[in-house]
Design an enzyme around this catalytic site. Structure first.
Site, PDB file in Angstrom:
ATOM      1  CG  ASP A 274     -36.497  49.988  36.431  1.00 12.57           C
ATOM      2  OD1 ASP A 274     -36.245  49.488  35.311  1.00 12.57           O
ATOM      3  OD2 ASP A 274     -37.309  49.482  37.221  1.00 12.57           O
TER       4      ASP A 274
ATOM      5  CG  HIS B  86     -36.196  46.225  37.385  1.00 17.11           C
ATOM      6  ND1 HIS B  86     -37.422  46.831  37.285  1.00 17.11           N
ATOM      7  CD2 HIS B  86     -36.427  44.890  37.369  1.00 17.11           C
ATOM      8  CE1 HIS B  86     -38.360  45.897  37.190  1.00 17.11           C
ATOM      9  NE2 HIS B  86     -37.783  44.717  37.241  1.00 17.11           N
TER      10      HIS B  86
ATOM     11  CB  SER C 105     -40.554  43.338  38.581  1.00 18.56           C
ATOM     12  OG  SER C 105     -40.331  43.395  37.201  1.00 18.56           O
ATOM     13  CG  MET C 106     -44.845  39.954  35.461  1.00 15.70           C
ATOM     14  SD  MET C 106     -44.182  38.650  34.387  1.00 15.70           S
ATOM     15  CE  MET C 106     -44.096  37.258  35.515  1.00 15.70           C
TER      16      MET C 106
END
Ligand SMILES: *[C@@H]1O[C@H](CO)[C@@H](O)[C@H](O)[C@H]1NC(C)=O
Ligand SMILES: *[C@@H]1O[C@H](CO)[C@@H](O)[C@H](O)[C@H]1NC(C)=O
Ligand SMILES: *[C@@H]1O[C@H](CO)[C@@H](O)[C@H](O)[C@H]1NC(C)=O
Ligand SMILES: *[C@@H]1O[C@H](CO)[C@@H](O)[C@H](O)[C@H]1NC(C)=O
Ligand SMILES: *[C@@H]1O[C@H](CO)[C@@H](O)[C@H](O)[C@H]1NC(C)=O
Ligand SMILES: *[C@@H]1O[C@H](CO)[C@@H](O)[C@H](O)[C@H]1NC(C)=O
Length: 406
Positions: free
Chosen positions: A349, A381, A185-186
């Site tokens: 997602d 996700h 993710s990030m």
């Protein structure tokens, strides 16, 4: 006979070169919420309830699921939230709240969200476990790089310096073997930012490749919902509006707002009774939700990551799709901004919109290193981290088998 021996030795050499004996060390970079945060309290300002602790020893603030129970959650949110000084453009913890992100260089705090280590809080654990079964060692060739995920790119200088040291140290301690980044993710955009600061010589020397799992290269609509109305952080009993003070106060929420490079100029992302907002209307958006600080957060971060500039290392992209993902937020005069909007779904997602997950396509043809990608339809996700395809993929790359198979 001689000829056979020669051929045999030739094959052995090829095998070695192509990685039979290779074991690339991995450095894991978690996403938003994927590091543990510990706190110690000596509060002077009054907490939201009489029963909230004012003084404490070090305790696990993020994430201890017991702190999310109704009422108690207000204490948690108040200790998590940041305050902003618009002169210095820096955030701080509330006075009397001391915070640390434990476990840098180790994997314990990125394997599970919660140190109880029970199933629901599993994060990188399934990947780490599979690698350990293949002979990898936690803290030696599997290393975590957790960080204070509440803050944006603009306040991570020290973290990035530590990350550089970790890369060099891991390379040296593993017989000068190049490292592979594994991000979620990030963590992907954070790693990209760091890569942009490194010279090509440094990257060629220390980095084999980067595996980005569910990376939001161009942000996500969901961040706008967090800013406006809050989110239950995927815990069913949690009320979004009660978590909102923390979510709003975190510059990282602004950092993952939809990017102007990924949404069209006239594309409406939020509808409110009085106006429609595009990605060029964030000033008005924050004024209207009465959180102008959020706009400053966005300004402080919006130009730091040049998401269209390639990382110039070999990439592996793994992402889910075909899950209902926030696309447009529809508020009426009853819901704006404190209640949850009606959400028009987009492909993605479940958290990140597909166009953002596909952001790496901007780099195709713009860097000489390969870009590989795998889409996993119907995979969410977070669930993607325990999906067998993901685990197998990471294992293949780290053991040098990936290119061999092609
Ligand atoms: C707690 O804060 C008070 C007032 O700010 C200070 O006098 C005291 O020394 C602090 N206690 C600890 C344990 O840091
Ligand atoms: C913000 O920072 C400035 C400069 O350090 C300081 O003078 C000011 O008191 C701070 N404001 C708040 C509200 O803490
Ligand atoms: C960076 O590393 C130093 C030394 O180990 C540590 O004290 C500091 O907390 C780290 N900072 C961050 C932001 O990770
Ligand atoms: C380290 O690398 C050298 C040369 O690449 C190799 O000969 C040696 O066996 C390696 N040592 C270990 C412990 O892997
Ligand atoms: C917002 O957009 C919708 C549809 O795109 C339109 O029907 C509506 O009139 C717009 N509202 C405002 C206030 O401009
Ligand atoms: C809210 O919207 C409804 C329908 O659009 C409208 O009839 C009503 O007057 C509005 N209420 C306020 C307070 O603006």
């Amino acid at each position: 006979m001689m000829w056979h021996l020669l051929l045999l030795s030739f094959i052995c050499t090829i095998n070695t070169i192509h990685g039979d004996s290779v074991r690339y060390p991995a450095i894991f970079i978690p996403g938003n919420g994927g590091s543990q945060i510990w706190a110690r309290l000596n509060r002077t300002s009054p907490p939201p309830h009489f029963f909230c602790a004012r003084k404490s020893n070090w305790f696990e603030l993020w994430l201890d699921i017991r702190l999310l129970l109704p009422e108690v959650i207000d204490c948690f949110v108040d200790n998590m939230r940041l305050t902003y000084n618009s002169t210095t453009k820096k955030t701080s913890n509330l006075e009397g709240v001391e915070v640390q992100v434990p476990g840098f260089g180790h994997t314990s705090t990125i394997e599970f969200f919660d140190s109880s280590g029970i199933g629901y809080s599993s994060y990188f654990a399934p990947i780490v476990k599979s690698l350990v079964a293949l002979g990898y060692t936690r803290g030696v060739d599997l290393r975590g790089a957790p960080y204070d995920f509440r803050r944006g790119l603009d306040e991570q200088q020290e973290y990035f310096e530590n990350l550089t040291k970790l890369v060099i140290e891991t390379y040296e301690q593993n017989n000068q073997t190049k490292i592979v980044f594994v991000t979620h993710s990030m963590g992907g955009p954070f790693a990209l930012y760091w890569l942009h600061q490194q010279t090509q010589k440094f990257k060629d020397k220390y980095i084999q490749s980067m595996i980005n799992i569910a990376a939001p290269w161009g942000g996500a609509i969901k961040a706008l919902r967090l800013m406006a109305s809050g989110d239950n952080i995927d815990v069913y009993v949690v009320s979004p509006i009660r978590v909102r003070p923390y979510q709003r106060s975190a510059p990282s929420t602004a950092f993952v707002m939809p990017s102007v490079n990924f949404w069209k100029d006239d594309e409406v992302v939020v509808v409110s009774p009085s106006r429609n907002y595009t990605v060029h209307d964030y000033k008005a958006f924050f004024d209207d939700i009465k959180y102008p600080t959020g706009y400053e957060y966005w300004i402080n971060n919006k130009d730091l990551l040049n998401e269209l500039k390639p990382p110039e290392i070999e990439l592996h992209q793994i992402y889910g799709s075909q899950m209902p993902t926030p696309g447009v937020l529809l508020y009426n005069n009853r819901t704006f901004p404190d209640l949850q909007p009606v959400v028009l779904p987009d492909n993605g997602d479940g958290t990140v919109n597909i166009r953002s997950l596909l952001g790496f396509k901007n780099w195709e043809g713009k860097q000489k290193q390969d870009i590989h990608s795998t889409e996993l339809p119907g995979v969410e996700h977070l669930a993607i981290l325990k999906h067998p395809t993901t685990i197998n993929y990471v294992v293949q790359v780290l053991s040098g088998q990936f290119n061999k198979e092609k």
